[in-house]
Enzyme design. Structure first.
Site, PDB file in Angstrom:
ATOM      1  N   GLU A 158      33.184  48.819  59.533  1.00  0.00           N
ATOM      2  CA  GLU A 158      32.698  48.541  58.188  1.00  0.00           C
ATOM      3  C   GLU A 158      31.299  49.140  57.983  1.00  0.00           C
ATOM      4  O   GLU A 158      30.429  49.017  58.845  1.00  0.00           O
ATOM      5  CB  GLU A 158      32.658  47.029  57.943  1.00  0.00           C
ATOM      6  CG  GLU A 158      32.166  46.675  56.539  1.00  0.00           C
ATOM      7  CD  GLU A 158      32.533  45.250  56.145  1.00  0.00           C
ATOM      8  OE1 GLU A 158      33.686  44.850  56.355  1.00  0.00           O
ATOM      9  OE2 GLU A 158      31.645  44.536  55.642  1.00  0.00           O
TER      10      GLU A 158
ATOM     11  N   PRO B 223      27.095  51.146  51.539  1.00  0.00           N
ATOM     12  CA  PRO B 223      26.599  52.397  50.947  1.00  0.00           C
ATOM     13  C   PRO B 223      25.100  52.539  51.136  1.00  0.00           C
ATOM     14  O   PRO B 223      24.371  51.547  51.161  1.00  0.00           O
ATOM     15  CB  PRO B 223      26.973  52.267  49.468  1.00  0.00           C
ATOM     16  CG  PRO B 223      27.247  50.824  49.242  1.00  0.00           C
ATOM     17  CD  PRO B 223      27.630  50.213  50.550  1.00  0.00           C
TER      18      PRO B 223
ATOM     19  N   ARG C 124      36.095  38.052  45.696  1.00  0.00           N
ATOM     20  CA  ARG C 124      35.531  37.464  44.487  1.00  0.00           C
ATOM     21  C   ARG C 124      34.114  37.975  44.280  1.00  0.00           C
ATOM     22  O   ARG C 124      33.736  38.360  43.198  1.00  0.00           O
ATOM     23  CB  ARG C 124      35.506  35.934  44.588  1.00  0.00           C
ATOM     24  CG  ARG C 124      35.116  35.290  43.269  1.00  0.00           C
ATOM     25  CD  ARG C 124      34.851  33.814  43.397  1.00  0.00           C
ATOM     26  NE  ARG C 124      33.651  33.558  44.176  1.00  0.00           N
ATOM     27  CZ  ARG C 124      33.093  32.361  44.309  1.00  0.00           C
ATOM     28  NH1 ARG C 124      33.651  31.314  43.723  1.00  0.00           N
ATOM     29  NH2 ARG C 124      32.003  32.200  45.027  1.00  0.00           N
TER      30      ARG C 124
ATOM     31  N   TYR D  60      38.663  34.035  41.098  1.00  0.00           N
ATOM     32  CA  TYR D  60      38.902  34.055  42.532  1.00  0.00           C
ATOM     33  C   TYR D  60      39.493  35.406  42.924  1.00  0.00           C
ATOM     34  O   TYR D  60      40.024  36.121  42.071  1.00  0.00           O
ATOM     35  CB  TYR D  60      39.866  32.933  42.931  1.00  0.00           C
ATOM     36  CG  TYR D  60      39.317  31.563  42.592  1.00  0.00           C
ATOM     37  CD1 TYR D  60      38.334  30.978  43.414  1.00  0.00           C
ATOM     38  CD2 TYR D  60      39.742  30.888  41.462  1.00  0.00           C
ATOM     39  CE1 TYR D  60      37.803  29.740  43.082  1.00  0.00           C
ATOM     40  CE2 TYR D  60      39.219  29.648  41.136  1.00  0.00           C
ATOM     41  CZ  TYR D  60      38.250  29.079  41.957  1.00  0.00           C
ATOM     42  OH  TYR D  60      37.725  27.860  41.632  1.00  0.00           O
ATOM     43  N   ALA D  61      39.378  35.709  44.233  1.00  0.00           N
ATOM     44  CA  ALA D  61      39.979  36.943  44.718  1.00  0.00           C
ATOM     45  C   ALA D  61      41.469  37.003  44.364  1.00  0.00           C
ATOM     46  O   ALA D  61      42.017  38.066  44.095  1.00  0.00           O
ATOM     47  CB  ALA D  61      39.773  37.073  46.222  1.00  0.00           C
TER      48      ALA D  61
ATOM     49  N   HIS E 243      35.483  28.912  53.896  1.00  0.00           N
ATOM     50  CA  HIS E 243      34.527  29.531  52.994  1.00  0.00           C
ATOM     51  C   HIS E 243      33.410  28.537  52.725  1.00  0.00           C
ATOM     52  O   HIS E 243      33.664  27.341  52.544  1.00  0.00           O
ATOM     53  CB  HIS E 243      35.228  29.916  51.679  1.00  0.00           C
ATOM     54  CG  HIS E 243      34.385  30.774  50.789  1.00  0.00           C
ATOM     55  ND1 HIS E 243      33.417  30.264  49.981  1.00  0.00           N
ATOM     56  CD2 HIS E 243      34.379  32.115  50.605  1.00  0.00           C
ATOM     57  CE1 HIS E 243      32.836  31.259  49.306  1.00  0.00           C
ATOM     58  NE2 HIS E 243      33.411  32.400  49.669  1.00  0.00           N
ATOM     59  N   PRO E 244      32.167  28.978  52.703  1.00  0.00           N
ATOM     60  CA  PRO E 244      31.058  28.028  52.519  1.00  0.00           C
ATOM     61  C   PRO E 244      31.181  27.221  51.239  1.00  0.00           C
ATOM     62  O   PRO E 244      30.710  26.089  51.183  1.00  0.00           O
ATOM     63  CB  PRO E 244      29.819  28.943  52.495  1.00  0.00           C
ATOM     64  CG  PRO E 244      30.317  30.346  52.403  1.00  0.00           C
ATOM     65  CD  PRO E 244      31.696  30.352  52.963  1.00  0.00           C
TER      66      PRO E 244
END
Lengths: 672, 672
Positions: free
Chosen positions: B68, B71, B162, B179-180, B206-207
């Site tokens: 990963e 940019p 998201r 949401y995603a 997820h937090p």
């Protein structure tokens, strides 16, 4: 020899003809687009039209010859004439021409028609051909029909003739075809520049012409109407022809004028021809011939000597770019004259490893499946309806399918030999599969069979073993004896010069390569053992194994083709003319199995043991092809077959020797 | 090592994966049509989509890794990141992904945008890539616009996120992207099955999720909406991930779940990341790190050890098909972890001799002109608008023209080195053409120049000499000293194994070949002598000689391309990936001459002597390329250059030594 070397160079358009003329000076930017859509063409002759070929050969001073034939009367005569085309075509004629027989239904689809014979010469023998066409007593519609058909068949050249008026009461028709000039005009009017047109010249004047000068003026009219070149009537003295050429030039005829050469082959044929053409045989010839008129061999020898002498004078005059031979459909005399003149191509170079068709539609074709190697005419027939031909990549062809096996096709399948001859070669009576193996072995070894007859052909091979295959003769002998019935094979070649007399092809200065190939029929027992053996040869050996029902086993990935012949040439892209294509193999399978029945089984009575044996093989054997991908190494395919026999001979060894080893090697690589 | 061997085999889809599975049994007739329109594809990975590659690798137990990146902020950062893509791409990641920075104009055409970086990875670096995309606070139109653009640029994979809501007062929108899951649904709705979709998994929840179980249910929703696989947030204990996988499987999530690996690279970056992602660093890690928090090297070493240990557990669990690395755009730690795991590909096999683009439109491309060998990105840029790419035959391409040299293009032309570094390498001040020759010589020999600086690049070569070119080093040194300024060359190769570490490419078991090639700038005096010399090498040597004005001299027949690199592989058609194409040479000429000015002359003051010297070369020198067609023989191109120098040194010998001999040999063959 000088001529031959030049012809080869010319044919291949070598990258620079002389030290300087090859270098071109282009304007740079403007030419950037020029080659974007081009395809590599190995042979300029494949794309040029006849008149351009003549021009190039004339400019380079490279003399050529051409051959005239007449259509046969019978179907078996047609088969023989086609063989003759192949044999005489190998000598390198610039073109052949086929005469038009108005009485013989010349434009029909009959195997013996002028039209079909010329089409066969172009499409199946790869010969540049001129079709004669006579116009008198014909309607314009009829003539246009003939020309359209000729165009459709791939013919590009017409010899425009008036023809002999039928009957004594012939009269000129208004707006009809009265002279060859009318036909020339009609062709140009209806077909523009499509055809190259040849017309006849008469060195001693046309028999019906008012005068020699009058006849010359008619010839000039034919040229003005759009004819491209002239072939003359036969003559017996070089001076006759050379005067005629001078007279033509004097009135402004500038095109090539080809002398018609008639080697005297016999007393009767000479008399007959002279009578028909109203020519006079000079005294000096008659004085020689009369005393030996009953000795055919002596007359032919004289005819050869006389023709050679006259041709030498013609060629040395500088006025004659090429010689046209009236062959009377015979080979010996014309070939001998050409040999003595040094014009016969003793060592024909192959453009590609297979016979190239002269059909304009096929001019980009440069890849074919290997399966039809011994049956190129069959391949051409079965792909004649394709719109695109493979060019560089087999996969690029978008052509849908192969033509079906039909009756007309069987004409090309028909053996050249008679049923009697075939029975002598392949056995009057078969007693077992073993007797079939012996036929194959006799063919391979060129040794007589048990009945004492040499086996000159097999259903899959019309001719004796090719020189290239002869390289493999000992191995082929060995495996055929044990029922590996080979029908196609090639040795591996690792970069031999393209000029190699046996395996070479393509332009000079290149290198040719091959992967070893072997194709055979064999029993299902053998195939079972073979499949086990082949595991040891992964991925070195690719295989396809199929029976008549289409049960097909292969290790070809994604049914991709495997290139098995390729060549590297100066200044060109790679050429790969032969592939093992998995898809076309399934079409070939139909044909290969059909030949057992059509050519062999049907020689015998229905239900006879002989027929049943062939039928059994047809129904139960498999057709196998093998490719050894490792072309720089020694061909391993014989080892594969040996291993197969070994396994068949010692089946008990299979278990301990192979299976556990395989498992063990798997265990040694746990991550596998 | 096991993994590497398998990866190669997998990539190439060898002709049979095991003893039996390669054999296919088809029904015969029905499959006849199947491969008619296929083109030979060497590399299955070039055509498969990402999820299929994952499936194949998972099935074969061949572990993979992915990387990963985020940019860069500046244009020079972009140039550096692209170099990093090339370096890290050589290790064999299955894919890379590029994060989406909502604040950085991520969908724009800026060189630094997420969109353009991902596009560069795909098109210019040939890397399978995933573009991240966040949806919150975005309109559907905007999102659809991004996706359409991504598709147009050749991107095929989206990581659907998201994203962090902007501002504290974010609220769910009706029919908006909350949401995603909404984004996944939108992609499937608008683009059907075009994209492969990845979603994020949270091994510790997820937090913002109400609970771990609630979060798992959301993940299941994302899968049900059409996502293809999962990459997880980073974690520090293998158990955390393995429990998460078990919990996912328990609720019916069956897709690949890739663990996100974060090698700890420094104390600050760890603290920052943990804060952002609201993760807790386990005590056992903190206890090691705290004491060495000021020792960067020690922390990095620990991070590597910790990551390797965790990855080993993950891989051995059998639950993990591949590892995903958060690189933070750094190389060392990730590469070291991968090396220790045996996943880094130490000996990258080349699919083709040039860098293959991953753009789906280019997947059939398998021929390129040799001229851009050192400038593959420039070639890809200039041909990006082509509709068809050459496949098998250069001449088959119907593409119209090369793109112009414009500004954006110059971004790819830009040297990676600074003006200062370039001046040190290429000379603060040039005094003569000779000083230019010395720069070339220093580059070739890797010896310091007069000022003591190594010349690491030239305008035509961004990197030091390739290993292959190193084979020619001595000869190159010799000729550059005398003003034959070489910019591209390859030795002749006559059938080396495709696995050769220096010149090999393509699938295993094959053989590669090359014709010797030499390309250089040289003065017009040299060219005059060269043209005389080249006459002796007809037709063995093909040449193209052009100056900046497009004055072009060649002996290429009909402007046909010349294949200079080709390969023969088991069960395939011939591959000829590199050609000398006369037409594209004229486009290359523009670029090659422009580099003198754009990269070199412009380093100096206008009207300065240094600039005038480069300008003089640009205006007066010729660009020459030579091919020795006789690849099995020793390369004759050095002899050609020697002969040219010989002629220049002894011009008086030219008349007696050459001209009369040529004439004489003509006379000896009177028929010529």
């Amino acid at each position: 020899m000088v001529n031959q070397v030049q012809r080869v160079e010319d044919t291949w358009r070598t990258c620079s003809k002389s030290d300087s003329s090859g270098a071109s000076n282009s304007g740079g930017e403007s030419s950037k687009e020029s080659s974007r859509s081009s395809t590599p063409v190995l042979d300029t002759d494949r794309t040029d039209r006849l008149r351009d070929k003549m021009r190039r050969r004339t400019e380079s001073g490279d003399h050529w010859f051409s051959l005239e034939f007449f259509p046969p009367r019978t179907a078996s005569g047609a088969v023989n004439l086609i063989s003759r085309f192949d044999r005489m075509g190998s000598g390198g004629p610039l073109f052949i021409d086929v005469t038009w027989h108005p009485a013989g239904d010349p434009g029909s689809d009959k195997e013996t028609s002028s039209m079909m014979i010329a089409s066969t010469a172009v499409n199946y023998c790869g010969l540049e051909s001129i079709l004669h066409l006579t116009c008198c007593n014909q309607t314009k519609e009829k003539i246009t029909g003939y020309l359209s058909k000729a165009k459709r068949l791939g013919l590009k050249n017409i010899m425009a003739l008036r023809g002999d008026p039928m009957g004594a009461d012939w009269e000129e028709e208004e707006a009809g075809f009265n002279y060859a000039t009318d036909l020339v005009k009609h062709i140009r009017c209806e077909f523009d520049d499509y055809f190259d047109i040849c017309v006849a010249g008469y060195p001693t004047g046309h028999p019906e012409a008012e005068s020699y000068d009058e006849d010359l003026r008619h010839l000039k009219e034919k040229m003005d109407a759009g004819a491209d070149f002239i072939i003359t009537q036969l003559f017996f003295r070089a001076d006759t022809f050379l005067k005629f050429v001078r007279d033509c030039r004097a009135i402004g005829i500038t095109c090539p004028i080809l002398p018609g050469i008639f080697p005297i082959q016999g007393y009767q044929s000479l008399r007959q021809l002279v009578k028909l053409s109203k020519l006079e045989v000079p005294d000096e010839i008659m004085r020689v011939i009369e005393p030996i008129k009953d000795n055919d061999a002596a007359i032919r020898n004289y005819g050869i000597e006389q023709a050679v002498g006259m041709c030498r004078v013609l060629l040395e005059s500088g006025e004659v770019p090429g010689l046209h031979f009236y062959t009377l459909n015979r080979e010996v005399a014309t070939m001998e004259v050409l040999r003595q003149l040094g014009l016969w191509n003793e060592d024909p170079r192959r453009t590609l490893p297979w016979a190239v068709s002269a059909h304009p539609k096929r001019k980009v074709e440069d890849v074919r499946p290997i399966f039809w190697a011994s049956r190129p005419k069959s391949y051409i027939y079965r792909t004649q309806d394709w719109d695109d031909f493979p060019n560089g990549r087999w996969g690029n062809s978008s052509s849908p399918a192969f033509g079906e096996l039909n009756d007309y096709y069987l004409f090309y399948l028909k053996s050249k030999s008679s049923k009697d001859a075939l029975l002598k070669m392949w056995g009057e009576e078969l007693t077992s599969e073993q007797s079939v193996y012996e036929v194959f072995t006799s063919y391979i070894t060129a040794q007589p069979n048990v009945a004492g007859h040499k086996v000159m052909c097999l259903p899959w091979n019309d001719d004796p073993l090719a020189p290239e295959t002869n390289l493999l003769k000992n191995e082929l002998d060995k495996v055929n004896r044990r029922g590996v019935l080979t029908i196609n094979s090639q040795p591996s070649i690792n970069g031999k010069p393209s000029s190699d007399p046996i395996v070479g092809w393509g332009p000079p200065g290149g290198y040719v390569f091959q992967k070893a190939y072997l194709e055979f029929f064999t029993s299902s027992e053998n195939v079972t053992a073979l499949l086990k053996v082949l595991k040891k040869y992964e991925p070195r050996v690719n295989y396809h194994i199929v029976n008549v029902h289409g049960q097909n086993t292969t290790n070809a990935h994604d049914m991709q083709p495997n290139a098995v012949t390729w060549g590297i040439f100066p200044g060109r892209e790679i050429v790969q003319p032969t592939v093992v294509d998995p898809v076309s193999f399934l079409y070939w399978k139909d044909e290969a199995f059909a030949l057992w029945i059509e050519q062999w089984a049907k020689l015998y009575e229905d239900e006879s043991p002989s027929r049943m044996i062939i039928k059994y093989i047809h129904d139960n054997y498999f057709l196998v092809n093998l490719v050894d991908n490792d072309f720089p190494l020694d061909n391993c395919l014989w080892q594969v077959i040996d291993d197969m026999f070994e396994l068949l001979d010692n089946p008990q060894e299979e278990q301990p020797a192979e299976q556990p080893n395989d498992e063990q090697s798997d265990k040694e690589q746990p991550g596998k």
